[in-house]
Write an enzyme that holds these catalytic residues in place. Structure first.
Site, PDB file in Angstrom:
ATOM      1  CD  GLU A  92      -2.911  -1.248   2.270  1.00 27.42           C
ATOM      2  OE1 GLU A  92      -4.067  -1.473   1.946  1.00 27.42           O
ATOM      3  OE2 GLU A  92      -2.673  -0.881   3.367  1.00 27.42           O
ATOM      4  CB  CYS A 105       3.039   7.316   3.723  1.00 23.08           C
ATOM      5  SG  CYS A 105       3.483   5.685   4.585  1.00 23.08           S
ATOM      6  CB  CYS A 112       7.559  -5.833   8.194  1.00 19.67           C
ATOM      7  SG  CYS A 112       8.855  -4.836   9.144  1.00 19.67           S
ATOM      8  CB  CYS A 116       6.689  -3.663  16.042  1.00 22.45           C
ATOM      9  SG  CYS A 116       8.361  -3.062  15.298  1.00 22.45           S
ATOM     10  CB  CYS A 119       3.227  -2.905  13.240  1.00 23.00           C
ATOM     11  SG  CYS A 119       3.353  -2.726  11.478  1.00 23.00           S
ATOM     12  CB  CYS A 341       0.509   5.200  11.583  1.00 27.72           C
ATOM     13  SG  CYS A 341       1.167   6.868  11.233  1.00 27.72           S
TER      14      CYS A 341
HETATM   15  N1  SAH Z   1       9.346   0.008   9.503  1.00 26.93           N
HETATM   16  C1  SAH Z   1       9.426   1.332   9.600  1.00 26.93           C
HETATM   17  C2  SAH Z   1       8.584   2.188   8.908  1.00 26.93           C
HETATM   18  C3  SAH Z   1       7.269   1.773   8.685  1.00 26.93           C
HETATM   19  S1  SAH Z   1       6.087   1.879   9.934  1.00 26.93           S
HETATM   20  C4  SAH Z   1       9.500   1.722  10.980  1.00 26.93           C
HETATM   21  O1  SAH Z   1       9.161   0.988  11.896  1.00 26.93           O
HETATM   22  O2  SAH Z   1       9.785   2.666  11.427  1.00 26.93           O
HETATM   23  C5  SAH Z   1       5.773   3.585  10.131  1.00 26.93           C
HETATM   24  C6  SAH Z   1       5.383   4.055  11.744  1.00 26.93           C
HETATM   25  O3  SAH Z   1       4.133   3.759  12.032  1.00 26.93           O
HETATM   26  C7  SAH Z   1       6.358   3.681  12.686  1.00 26.93           C
HETATM   27  O4  SAH Z   1       6.771   4.530  13.621  1.00 26.93           O
HETATM   28  C8  SAH Z   1       5.542   2.515  13.284  1.00 26.93           C
HETATM   29  O5  SAH Z   1       5.998   2.164  14.430  1.00 26.93           O
HETATM   30  C9  SAH Z   1       4.177   3.362  13.289  1.00 26.93           C
HETATM   31  N2  SAH Z   1       3.317   2.183  13.531  1.00 26.93           N
HETATM   32  C10 SAH Z   1       3.267   1.003  13.188  1.00 26.93           C
HETATM   33  N3  SAH Z   1       1.951   0.286  13.541  1.00 26.93           N
HETATM   34  C11 SAH Z   1       1.202   1.166  14.152  1.00 26.93           C
HETATM   35  C12 SAH Z   1      -0.072   1.441  14.650  1.00 26.93           C
HETATM   36  N4  SAH Z   1      -0.831   0.420  14.965  1.00 26.93           N
HETATM   37  N5  SAH Z   1      -0.618   2.622  15.140  1.00 26.93           N
HETATM   38  C13 SAH Z   1       0.102   3.579  15.120  1.00 26.93           C
HETATM   39  N6  SAH Z   1       1.563   3.812  14.448  1.00 26.93           N
HETATM   40  C14 SAH Z   1       1.795   2.599  14.151  1.00 26.93           C
HETATM   41 FE1  SF4 Z   2       7.918  -3.596  10.535  1.00 26.32          FE
HETATM   42 FE2  SF4 Z   2       5.731  -2.430  11.262  1.00 26.32          FE
HETATM   43 FE3  SF4 Z   2       7.828  -2.829  13.159  1.00 26.32          FE
HETATM   44 FE4  SF4 Z   2       7.898  -1.001  11.112  1.00 26.32          FE
HETATM   45  S1  SF4 Z   2       6.492  -0.873  12.948  1.00 26.32           S
HETATM   46  S2  SF4 Z   2       9.508  -2.494  11.829  1.00 26.32           S
HETATM   47  S3  SF4 Z   2       6.596  -2.021   9.521  1.00 26.32           S
HETATM   48  S4  SF4 Z   2       6.717  -4.654  12.138  1.00 26.32           S
END
Ligand code: SAH
Ligand code: SF4
Length: 380
Positions: A92, A105, A112, A116, A119, A341
């Site tokens: 996306e 974005c 990934c 996390c 996420c 996000c």
């Molecule tokens: N992998 C990279 C970039 C993609 S995620 C990273 O982790 O930085 C982009 C941002 O969205 C990151 O700061 C991530 O932690 C945040 N993010 C991921 N899941 C989220 C969620 N469910 N709610 C709010 N922010 C989230």
């Molecule tokens: Fe990967 Fe999501 Fe963690 Fe970013 S926030 S490193 S996209 S798992």
């Protein structure tokens, strides 16, 4: 042999490709400008490009856009595209128009591998890295389709953030040429300050980015101590907070902005207490020039986590701000189309058993009064 996808090449790469065809660099520059500045997708459109070169390109080179699976337009103007990258994977991109800028974005991987907890991409697991062509195709399509749609000849997208699906610094070799194309005056001509790489903290690659192509850096911190960060952002077990902060300080010596942005996803009862805020202050104050961007958690069912309420987010922000740390709270955009996000979920043919990994024990709230984290120097 399959035809080369010209979206895979930064200008040097395209020049090398053209050289093999016996063509001079300025021809490559012309071609590059047709593709990225004018959005041409067909060699016949490239009217001032020598016929002989156009002839040579036919059959050996293509311009391969990503097929679009869907487009959703939010009430607030945000647009989300789902692109097919083959093999059952889809990624996306999100366009976010604002008064003074328009941000795209983009994704760097199908899924990934960092995993996390908060996420949804992380929950889907990992399938594969995107190619340079697949990364830049997102910008190429968004920029040129929006120009047509808005009836504009000037640039539409002013900022790019690598905050879609994937960890850009775990796909470094494909991301690097894509960044160069974004910055290239013959390409998208974006300034370094307006291109942001967001990382969960792949420390050795932060160092390489500094040397190869220092753009704005955002770091997904999300926790003020290692015990909690180990749980939320598992890559922390490999590169703990102290090493991450050192890499960030070092990055600032070359960065286009004089601060690092720390992203902090606000999770109810997990990382959002006053004590966590004070630990954060102890962690960074006097050590690194930074800004905090608090992101209210965008929930999805599998996470089992909840968004901190607005009053809590505001109170947390106030504690940081009162300590002199510049703190913003990210506005949620496009949540009516699941474009906020962490909600980018595309479609991922997981090869990593993410589901197995993710359904572990619940997160234990780790609050160790006075201890800013394993390996972290005591605060002053
Ligand atoms: N992998 C990279 C970039 C993609 S995620 C990273 O982790 O930085 C982009 C941002 O969205 C990151 O700061 C991530 O932690 C945040 N993010 C991921 N899941 C989220 C969620 N469910 N709610 C709010 N922010 C989230
Ligand atoms: Fe990967 Fe999501 Fe963690 Fe970013 S926030 S490193 S996209 S798992």
């Amino acid at each position: 042999m399959s035809a080369a996808n010209l979206l895979d090449f930064d200008l040097d790469g395209l020049a090398a490709f053209c050289e093999q065809l016996g063509e001079k660099r300025f021809r490559a520059t012309q071609l590059f400008r047709w593709i990225h500045q004018k959005g041409a997708s067909d060699f016949d459109q490239m009217s001032d490009l020598a016929k002989s070169l156009r002839g040579k390109l036919q059959g050996i080179a293509t311009l391969k856009p990503l097929p679009i699976i869907s487009e959703h337009v939010s009430a607030d103007g945000t647009i989300k595209w789902l692109f097919d990258v083959g093999g059952g994977n889809a990624v996306e991109s999100v366009y976010i128009p604002e008064a003074d800028r328009a941000t795209l974005c983009i994704s760097s991987q199908a899924g990934c591998a960092v995993g996390c907890r908060f996420c949804s991409t992380g929950h889907q697991g990992f399938s594969r890295n995107l190619t340079t062509g697949e990364i830049i195709a997102q910008l190429w399509y968004a920029e040129h389709s929006l120009r047509k749609r808005l009836g504009q000849t000037e640039r539409v997208i002013s900022n790019v953030v690598m905050m879609g699906m994937g960890e850009p610094l775990q796909n470094y070799s494909a991301v690097m040429p894509a960044l160069r194309m974004m910055l290239d005056d013959h390409g998208y001509g974006l300034s370094r300050r307006r291109v942001t790489v967001s990382t969960s903290g792949v420390v050795p690659m932060i160092e390489r980015l500094k040397n190869d192509c220092p753009v704005a850096l955002a770091v997904s911190l999300h926790a003020p101590n290692d015990l909690l960060r180990d749980e939320l952002v598992p890559i922390n077990r490999k590169y703990p907070i102290d090493e991450l902060l050192s890499a960030c300080s070092d990055y600032l010596t070359a960065a286009p902005r004089d601060f690092i942005t720390f992203e902090y996803c606000m999770l109810d009862g997990v990382n959002d207490t006053d004590e966590h805020a004070h630990q954060l202050i102890d962690l960074v104050r006097g050590r690194i020039s930074c800004k905090f961007n608090l992101i209210p958690f965008n929930p999805f069912p599998a996470s089992g986590l909840h968004r901190s309420d607005n009053a809590r987010v505001q109170a947390f922000a106030r504690i940081l701000a009162d300590a002199g740390l510049i703190t913003t709270v990210r506005k949620t955009r496009g949540d009516d189309i699941d474009a906020a996000c962490g909600q980018l979920a595309g479609e991922v043919q997981d090869r990593t058993n993410a589901k197995g990994r993710m359904t572990r024990q619940p997160i234990v709230v780790t609050l160790i009064p006075g201890a800013a984290g394993r390996g972290t120097p005591p605060s002053n």
